[in-house]
Design a protein around this motif. Structure first.
Motif, PDB file in Angstrom:
ATOM      1  N   UNK A   1       0.824  -1.312   0.081  1.00 15.43           N
ATOM      2  CA  UNK A   1       0.059  -0.037  -0.052  1.00 15.43           C
ATOM      3  C   UNK A   1       0.882   1.310   0.176  1.00 15.43           C
ATOM      4  N   UNK A   2       2.130   1.273   0.929  1.00 12.51           N
ATOM      5  CA  UNK A   2       2.792   2.381   0.907  1.00 12.51           C
ATOM      6  C   UNK A   2       3.363   2.544  -0.543  1.00 12.51           C
TER       7      UNK A   2
ATOM      8  N   UNK B   1       6.421   8.638  -7.370  1.00 16.01           N
ATOM      9  CA  UNK B   1       7.226   7.542  -8.147  1.00 16.01           C
ATOM     10  C   UNK B   1       6.325   6.526  -8.558  1.00 16.01           C
ATOM     11  N   UNK B   2       5.701   5.678  -7.851  1.00 17.33           N
ATOM     12  CA  UNK B   2       4.790   4.758  -7.959  1.00 17.33           C
ATOM     13  C   UNK B   2       3.095   5.022  -8.376  1.00 17.33           C
ATOM     14  N   UNK B   3       3.049   6.213  -8.697  1.00 20.92           N
ATOM     15  CA  UNK B   3       1.770   6.854  -9.149  1.00 20.92           C
ATOM     16  C   UNK B   3       0.763   6.611  -8.135  1.00 20.92           C
ATOM     17  N   UNK B   4       0.896   7.008  -7.070  1.00 19.91           N
ATOM     18  CA  UNK B   4      -0.125   6.706  -5.677  1.00 19.91           C
ATOM     19  C   UNK B   4      -1.350   7.652  -6.020  1.00 19.91           C
ATOM     20  N   UNK B   5      -2.608   7.252  -5.274  1.00 17.60           N
ATOM     21  CA  UNK B   5      -3.571   7.714  -5.745  1.00 17.60           C
ATOM     22  C   UNK B   5      -3.581   9.121  -4.387  1.00 17.60           C
ATOM     23  N   UNK B   6      -3.072   8.788  -3.166  1.00 22.63           N
ATOM     24  CA  UNK B   6      -3.047   9.911  -2.149  1.00 22.63           C
ATOM     25  C   UNK B   6      -1.649  10.212  -1.722  1.00 22.63           C
TER      26      UNK B   6
END
Length: 548
Positions: free
Chosen positions: A89-90, A173-178
């Motif tokens: 998740x992180x 970097x990992x294209x997070x949503x939040x």
């Protein structure tokens, strides 16, 4: 795309050992929602619980913390995740931009390697190979407006704003949503701060990211967030649209936060920093600067001799009169601190530079220099770094007296210095060590140590850069009070134009080592002549941006 929900969250810290104070409630029954694609700011002073609440979203709280209630990312309860699920998740779903970029980046690895690390942990088809990851790093640097060659730089080779951009690149970097941003612009100068805030707002708009931003400065949150929540003592005080919170708050505490950062040009805040008692009194009988020039600099140049040589200060002329506060403003790297060190005799100047104090040339060695440093004292930016963590308040304040070999009743002089710095009763603070004091109290101890020598002038380097809103007002109010009660002069180095409006008689603007404009505060800040001064004023955030 998931949102972030805090459902009746309470967080308690358990203490034990020598510092056992039982259970400390850091967050109390807070419910907040950050919808998918939304922006939410959380404001409050140190100790309000805002960072503790945000850290709970990624389970980054220390082991002695207990969380009651639920923290949800989408429909997932973060507390229920196993370590492997939490690790997934992180970065990939939710990431964080920490407050201190220098402390968050590894000093022995290039920034490119540190961005790559997140991609290696969260391998996807897009960046499965080393070549793909290298391409992604360059793409991220472009997104945050950094040139590709910075991938090979180490953190110490970057400016504060560049380091903060690297932190944002890592978060993306990992294209997070939040994205959670914890005080992302603290201690940055106004132009770099505006660049960072504009970039964050652009990324949120273009990529549909949900943003949770934490700050003690309402003007910063008003720039980037649609809604703002106010926290105090672990509780949610008020929440609403940014415009309403900044201009029409329901709670007195919210109004206090909004008023703590002055509006340049507002007569109500001129020479009236906001403290816990409200606006400081503009005393009719306050001392005015005299015509006597206390500190004079003419044709001052400072060159760092290295590869090619760097001229850090160029042909500076500057006067500080007795009983006057002068604000030296400019961006990081403009030469402000180098000039201050030169004025203290701590930095060698080039031949031909003329610095005088009370009409006498600045001494360069021996007893004369020692006596000069009794008359001019330096107040450093970070009180935590300026104070020895092993020394008590008494020992810290008395240290200068002992170094200077000053005779007389040491205890009485230390006590009076603490009273002058508004730490009363002084005996209550004698035995305290720095970590037992608040940030504002630590800064007062540093000032008390300077006052113990009965100086005629203070040179203060960013004295409130990292302090909370009301604590900032307390320190600025103290400096005005010292000028009025003791006739003290001060040269205050700052990137904060609001500080200059609050307390300075005159302003000098420094750019690329030169003073490009100087004069009375009202003239320089309200009728600037130089384009750089206009740029600084345009970049300064204001809560009124949301009230127009």
């Amino acid at each position: 795309m998931p949102g972030l929900t805090f459902d009746n969250v309470s967080i308690t810290y358990r203490t034990s050992g020598r510092n056992d104070r039982g259970e400390i409630a850091a967050v109390r029954s807070v419910s907040l929602e950050l919808p998918a694609g939304g922006t939410l700011g959380i404001a409050g002073e140190s100790g309000s619980g805002k960072s503790t609440l945000a850290m709970s979203a990624l389970r980054l709280l220390p082991k002695n913390a207990r969380l009651d209630g639920r923290v949800l990312i989408g429909e997932t309860d973060v507390a229920s995740l196993r370590f492997g699920e939490l690790r997934a998740l992180r970065w990939a779903q939710a990431s964080i931009v920490f407050q201190g970029a220098m402390h968050s980046l590894n000093p022995v690895h290039t920034v490119g390697a540190q961005i790559t690390e997140a991609l290696q942990i969260h391998v996807t088809e897009r960046w499965k190979t080393a070549k793909a990851r290298e391409t992604r790093v360059l793409e991220l640097l472009e997104i945050v407006d950094l040139p590709p060659e910075k991938a090979g730089a180490f953190p110490h080779e970057l400016s504060g704003g560049q380091k903060q951009r690297v932190m944002i690149a890592m978060a993306l970097a990992c294209e997070p949503d939040i994205i959670i941003a914890d005080e992302p612009t603290t201690a940055l100068d106004v132009i770099v701060q505006k660049q960072i805030l504009d970039m964050i707002s652009r990324l949120v708009s273009e990529r549909g990211i949900s943003l949770l931003m934490i700050s003690h400065d309402l003007s910063v949150l008003a720039t980037a967030c649609e809604r703002i929540a106010i926290m105090r003592n672990g509780e949610l005080v008020e929440i609403g649209e940014a415009r309403m919170i900044c201009s029409e708050p329901n709670e007195p505490y919210t109004r206090k936060l909004a008023d703590a950062f002055p509006v340049i040009g507002d007569p109500a805040s001129r020479m009236r920093p906001v403290t816990r008692h409200g606006a400081g009194a503009h005393e009719p009988g306050r001392s005015e600067p005299s015509n006597e020039v206390l500190l004079s600099a003419r044709g001052v140049n400072v060159t760092y001799h290295g590869a090619g040589g760097t001229r850090a200060v160029r042909d500076v002329d500057l006067d500080v009169h007795r009983g006057e506060i002068v604000a030296l403003v400019g961006q990081s790297g403009s030469g402000k601190t180098t000039l201050a060190r030169a004025l203290m005799g701590l930095q060698p100047t080039d031949e031909g530079s003329d610095i005088r104090f009370a009409g006498e040339p600045l001494p360069d060695k021996g007893k004369q220099l020692r006596r000069f440093r009794r008359r001019v004292q330096l107040v450093l930016q970070d009180p935590s770094a300026a104070l020895n963590p092993k020394l008590s308040v008494y020992e810290s304040v008395a240290e200068g007296l002992r170094v200077q070999g000053i005779s007389g009743d040491e205890r009485e002089r230390v006590a009076q210095s603490l009273v002058d710095a508004e730490l009363s009763p002084p005996e209550r603070f004698f035995g305290a060590i720095p970590q037992e004091l608040s940030g504002g109290q630590r800064q007062r101890v540093v000032i008390a140590g300077a006052l113990a020598l009965h100086p005629e002038m203070l040179i203060a380097d960013e004295p409130v850069a990292s302090l909370d809103a009301s604590v900032r007002g307390e320190i600025l109010g103290l400096m005005l009070s010292l000028k009025q009660r003791l006739g003290l002069s001060a040269l205050v180095i700052t990137h904060d134009l609001g500080l200059a409006w609050n307390i300075a008689d005159r302003v000098a603007v420094m750019y690329h080592g030169e003073i490009v404009e100087q004069g009375p505060t009202e003239e320089v800040l309200l009728r600037p002549k130089h384009e750089y001064t206009k740029e600084l004023l345009a970049a300064a955030p204001s809560v009124r941006e949301k009230t127009a």
